[in-house]
Enzyme design. Structure first.
Site, PDB file in Angstrom:
ATOM      1  N   HIS A  57       0.589  -1.074  -0.101  1.00 25.32           N
ATOM      2  CA  HIS A  57       0.131   0.233   0.039  1.00 25.32           C
ATOM      3  C   HIS A  57       0.570   1.616  -0.195  1.00 25.32           C
ATOM      4  O   HIS A  57       1.413   1.578   1.025  1.00 25.32           O
ATOM      5  CB  HIS A  57      -0.962  -0.046   1.182  1.00 25.32           C
ATOM      6  CG  HIS A  57      -2.002   0.723   1.176  1.00 25.32           C
ATOM      7  ND1 HIS A  57      -2.986   0.878   1.537  1.00 25.32           N
ATOM      8  CD2 HIS A  57      -1.727   2.618   0.411  1.00 25.32           C
ATOM      9  CE1 HIS A  57      -4.209   2.057   1.643  1.00 25.32           C
ATOM     10  NE2 HIS A  57      -3.458   2.591   1.037  1.00 25.32           N
ATOM     11  N   LEU A  60       1.981   6.596  -4.905  1.00 25.93           N
ATOM     12  CA  LEU A  60       3.064   6.686  -5.841  1.00 25.93           C
ATOM     13  C   LEU A  60       3.350   8.193  -7.042  1.00 25.93           C
ATOM     14  O   LEU A  60       3.948   8.476  -7.684  1.00 25.93           O
ATOM     15  CB  LEU A  60       3.916   5.613  -6.388  1.00 25.93           C
ATOM     16  CG  LEU A  60       4.287   4.499  -5.788  1.00 25.93           C
ATOM     17  CD1 LEU A  60       5.596   3.512  -6.708  1.00 25.93           C
ATOM     18  CD2 LEU A  60       5.705   5.074  -4.413  1.00 25.93           C
ATOM     19  N   ARG A  61       1.478   8.611  -6.832  1.00 24.37           N
ATOM     20  CA  ARG A  61       1.264   9.372  -7.525  1.00 24.37           C
ATOM     21  C   ARG A  61       1.655   9.525  -8.533  1.00 24.37           C
ATOM     22  O   ARG A  61       1.096  10.757  -9.322  1.00 24.37           O
ATOM     23  CB  ARG A  61       1.551  10.769  -6.735  1.00 24.37           C
ATOM     24  CG  ARG A  61       2.122  10.961  -5.255  1.00 24.37           C
ATOM     25  CD  ARG A  61       0.608  10.658  -4.670  1.00 24.37           C
ATOM     26  NE  ARG A  61      -0.071  10.942  -3.524  1.00 24.37           N
ATOM     27  CZ  ARG A  61      -0.220  10.892  -2.177  1.00 24.37           C
ATOM     28  NH1 ARG A  61      -1.736  10.081  -3.052  1.00 24.37           N
ATOM     29  NH2 ARG A  61      -1.218  10.882  -1.247  1.00 24.37           N
ATOM     30  N   ASP A 149      -9.271   2.599  -3.739  1.00 19.35           N
ATOM     31  CA  ASP A 149      -8.854   3.257  -1.820  1.00 19.35           C
ATOM     32  C   ASP A 149      -7.920   5.259  -2.258  1.00 19.35           C
ATOM     33  O   ASP A 149      -7.593   5.389  -3.423  1.00 19.35           O
ATOM     34  CB  ASP A 149      -7.452   2.798  -2.220  1.00 19.35           C
ATOM     35  CG  ASP A 149      -6.280   3.488  -0.622  1.00 19.35           C
ATOM     36  OD1 ASP A 149      -6.865   3.855   0.504  1.00 19.35           O
ATOM     37  OD2 ASP A 149      -5.202   3.836  -0.741  1.00 19.35           O
ATOM     38  N   HIS A 182     -10.845   0.430   1.250  1.00 21.10           N
ATOM     39  CA  HIS A 182     -10.799   2.122   2.249  1.00 21.10           C
ATOM     40  C   HIS A 182     -11.961   1.512   3.105  1.00 21.10           C
ATOM     41  O   HIS A 182     -12.583   2.200   2.199  1.00 21.10           O
ATOM     42  CB  HIS A 182     -10.626   2.877   1.624  1.00 21.10           C
ATOM     43  CG  HIS A 182     -10.606   3.900   2.588  1.00 21.10           C
ATOM     44  ND1 HIS A 182      -9.216   5.219   2.476  1.00 21.10           N
ATOM     45  CD2 HIS A 182     -10.955   4.843   4.098  1.00 21.10           C
ATOM     46  CE1 HIS A 182      -9.106   5.959   3.451  1.00 21.10           C
ATOM     47  NE2 HIS A 182     -10.394   5.921   4.229  1.00 21.10           N
ATOM     48  N   HIS A 240      -5.790  -0.814   5.967  1.00 20.09           N
ATOM     49  CA  HIS A 240      -5.356   0.272   6.679  1.00 20.09           C
ATOM     50  C   HIS A 240      -6.697   0.234   8.274  1.00 20.09           C
ATOM     51  O   HIS A 240      -7.216   1.282   8.627  1.00 20.09           O
ATOM     52  CB  HIS A 240      -4.977   1.729   6.553  1.00 20.09           C
ATOM     53  CG  HIS A 240      -5.980   2.227   5.550  1.00 20.09           C
ATOM     54  ND1 HIS A 240      -6.898   2.137   5.869  1.00 20.09           N
ATOM     55  CD2 HIS A 240      -4.901   3.476   4.567  1.00 20.09           C
ATOM     56  CE1 HIS A 240      -7.447   2.584   4.740  1.00 20.09           C
ATOM     57  NE2 HIS A 240      -6.481   2.893   3.521  1.00 20.09           N
ATOM     58  N   ASP A 313       0.951   2.893   3.908  1.00 20.96           N
ATOM     59  CA  ASP A 313       0.257   4.025   3.106  1.00 20.96           C
ATOM     60  C   ASP A 313       0.690   4.927   2.527  1.00 20.96           C
ATOM     61  O   ASP A 313       0.410   6.580   3.237  1.00 20.96           O
ATOM     62  CB  ASP A 313      -1.478   3.712   3.902  1.00 20.96           C
ATOM     63  CG  ASP A 313      -2.054   5.044   3.596  1.00 20.96           C
ATOM     64  OD1 ASP A 313      -2.903   5.236   2.315  1.00 20.96           O
ATOM     65  OD2 ASP A 313      -2.912   4.966   3.920  1.00 20.96           O
ATOM     66  N   HIS A 317       2.624  13.853   0.420  1.00 23.72           N
ATOM     67  CA  HIS A 317       1.958  15.778  -0.161  1.00 23.72           C
ATOM     68  C   HIS A 317       2.775  16.134  -0.482  1.00 23.72           C
ATOM     69  O   HIS A 317       4.022  16.526   0.696  1.00 23.72           O
ATOM     70  CB  HIS A 317       0.367  15.969   0.846  1.00 23.72           C
ATOM     71  CG  HIS A 317      -0.544  14.719   0.641  1.00 23.72           C
ATOM     72  ND1 HIS A 317      -1.057  14.995  -0.646  1.00 23.72           N
ATOM     73  CD2 HIS A 317      -1.015  14.143   1.461  1.00 23.72           C
ATOM     74  CE1 HIS A 317      -2.216  14.144  -0.587  1.00 23.72           C
ATOM     75  NE2 HIS A 317      -2.324  13.169   0.887  1.00 23.72           N
TER      76      HIS A 317
HETATM   77  O1  DOR Z   1      -4.451   9.825   4.440  1.00 23.01           O
HETATM   78  C1  DOR Z   1      -5.060   9.068   3.553  1.00 23.01           C
HETATM   79  N1  DOR Z   1      -4.177   9.323   1.957  1.00 23.01           N
HETATM   80  N2  DOR Z   1      -5.694   7.512   3.654  1.00 23.01           N
HETATM   81  C2  DOR Z   1      -5.937   7.975   2.317  1.00 23.01           C
HETATM   82  O2  DOR Z   1      -7.130   6.938   1.708  1.00 23.01           O
HETATM   83  C3  DOR Z   1      -5.526   7.660   0.901  1.00 23.01           C
HETATM   84  C4  DOR Z   1      -4.164   8.501   0.983  1.00 23.01           C
HETATM   85  C5  DOR Z   1      -3.757  10.033   0.045  1.00 23.01           C
HETATM   86  O3  DOR Z   1      -3.601   9.521  -1.307  1.00 23.01           O
HETATM   87  O4  DOR Z   1      -3.245  10.554   0.500  1.00 23.01           O
END
Ligand code: DOR
Length: 431
Positions: A57, A60-61, A149, A182, A240, A313, A317
């Site tokens: 999980h 990687l954006r 997710d 999720h 998670h 997870d 960001h």
């Molecule tokens: O905290 C989280 N960030 N939970 C998620 O389900 C998505 C993830 C994200 O993509 O940033």
């Protein structure tokens, strides 16, 4: 290409050995020098060798949000964290719901030389929750898991269809494809930004109740049970898991013999909603940090086998996004580089090294139906050498992930990877 790693120990052994890798697999242990002289030799510095870790999980954006992370930064970070294999989540821009995107990601990752990439694909088109994606074609392209997710599957009928369809796509051992969820009920979660309880009340912040997770897990387990009763090979993986109550439901479902697995994240084991008292959105994550009682229950779940694996997870960001106030900031904590040291330092004694490694190697492999990672000749040359002795400070500035901040900055941890090898090639080496 031959690579020999000398001066290493197998877990719980005091014997110093060497291992030789050739053509991507383990060739053998303690081979005579004549057989290893040709290739490269690396001193393992007395570290403990284990199969490379497996992450089910990570965000990687790529494609589309490469200001947060990309394949190169994310997979380099994973390798630095001791991971040889990463399953990336499809909540990208565009969503990974198209076989061409799956193929492109795999091809790109293969050229990087860091951790192996296995993309998860969206269960529904655009992760809209309404129409199933082309699951068969996505599997053929290399997707290993289906998940929406990042979003929750509000439409129960669509989830049921997805589980049923994925459960009909069998691997060679007759196991259906994994659908991971999720598990939060969106209407119960509402606009909650942290766990609902005394801390959210004290802070005056909208809370997300434990019932949002437990209610959703209960619903999904009933859907699964109904499918099993009809002979379906559907497999549900709950991502998670954060609450004591949802864990209890999974425990019960396993007793019933359902094909269900679950993962727990180190942040839910090591942090609680108390961390939000400083109003720092770095601690905002979905599902949210819960209570110490929940964290304790999750740890029990790791011990008694209710929890199948540890996943991070990893959700990077930008710093600017995470510096917004709690109501506006996106959810997510990124720490794939320090997950093993964090778990080892905090829970190495309680769990024992073998169990901890199992939860991060064989455990995730079992969830996926992959071969059990091994250290024997013939096994894939995916290894990590861990320094279980030296305490080192968490220095986010040195992270390979683009998210160079973390709740554990400045902490002294041990268990850092010295070397990660993927398919017989060095993917990370500690400087
Ligand atoms: O905290 C989280 N960030 N939970 C998620 O389900 C998505 C993830 C994200 O993509 O940033």
């Amino acid at each position: 290409m031959t690579l020999t790693i000398t001066n290493i120990k197998r877990p719980n052994s005091d014997t110093t050995e060497s291992v030789t890798l050739e053509n991507g697999v383990i060739k053998g242990w303690n081979l005579p020098a004549a057989l290893t002289a040709e290739g490269e030799t690396i001193d393992g510095q007395g570290g403990t060798v284990a199969p490379a870790l497996i992450e089910l999980h990570a965000h990687l954006r790529e494609p589309g949000q490469t200001e947060k992370e990309d394949l190169a930064s994310g997979l380099a970070a994973a390798a630095a964290g001791g991971y040889g294999t990463v399953v990336c989540m499809p909540n990208t821009v565009p969503v990974i719901d198209d076989p061409a995107i799956v193929r492109t990601l795999i091809q790109k990752a293969n050229g990087l030389g860091f951790a192996r990439l296995h993309p998860a694909a969206a269960l529904t088109k655009g992760q809209n929750g309404e129409a199933l994606a082309e699951l068969g074609y996505l599997k053929d392209a290399g997707a290993v898991m289906f998940t929406d997710d990042g979003r929750t599957n509000e439409n129960a009928r669509v989830l049921r269809l997805g589980l049923e369809y994925a459960g009909s796509l069998l691997d060679s051992a007759g196991k259906g494809m994994v659908v991971s969820v999720h598990a939060e009920d969106a209407s119960l979660r509402a606009d909650g930004v942290m766990n609902e309880g005394p801390v959210s009340e004290a802070l005056g912040l909208p809370g997300n109740p434990a019932a949002a997770e437990a209610a959703r897990v209960a619903r999904d387990l009933e859907i699964l049970a109904g499918l099993h009763a009809q002979g379906s090979k559907a497999h549900l993986h709950i991502q998670h898991l954060s609450t004591a109550r949802a864990l209890e439901l999974v425990r019960g479902a396993k007793v019933r013999g359902l094909s269900v697995t679950c993962e727990v994240c180190p942040h839910h084991l090591t942090l609680t909603d108390e961390a939000l008292r400083g109003f720092d959105a770095m601690y905002k994550v979905a599902p949210p940090l819960r209570t110490q009682r929940d964290a304790d229950a999750l740890l029990e779940g790791l011990k008694d086998g209710t929890v199948d694996c540890i996943a991070t997870d990893h959700a990077p960001h930008t710093r600017a996004e995470k510096e917004r106030d709690l109501l506006d900031a996106p959810s997510g904590i990124a720490y794939i580089e320090l997950a093993f040291p964090l778990m080892y330092t905090r829970f190495g004694q309680t769990l024992g090294l073998d169990k901890l490694l199992d939860l991060m190697t064989a455990g995730p492999a079992r969830v996926m139906g992959w071969p059990t990672p091994a250290l024997e000749a013939g096994a894939p040359g995916d290894l990590v050498v861990l320094d279980l002795e030296t305490e080192r400070e968490v220095k986010p500035a040195e992270f390979r992930t683009k998210a160079k901040f973390t709740p554990w900055a400045g902490e002294m941890l041990k268990g850092w990877p010295l070397l990660t090898v993927v398919a017989g090639q060095v993917a990370y080496r500690q400087e």
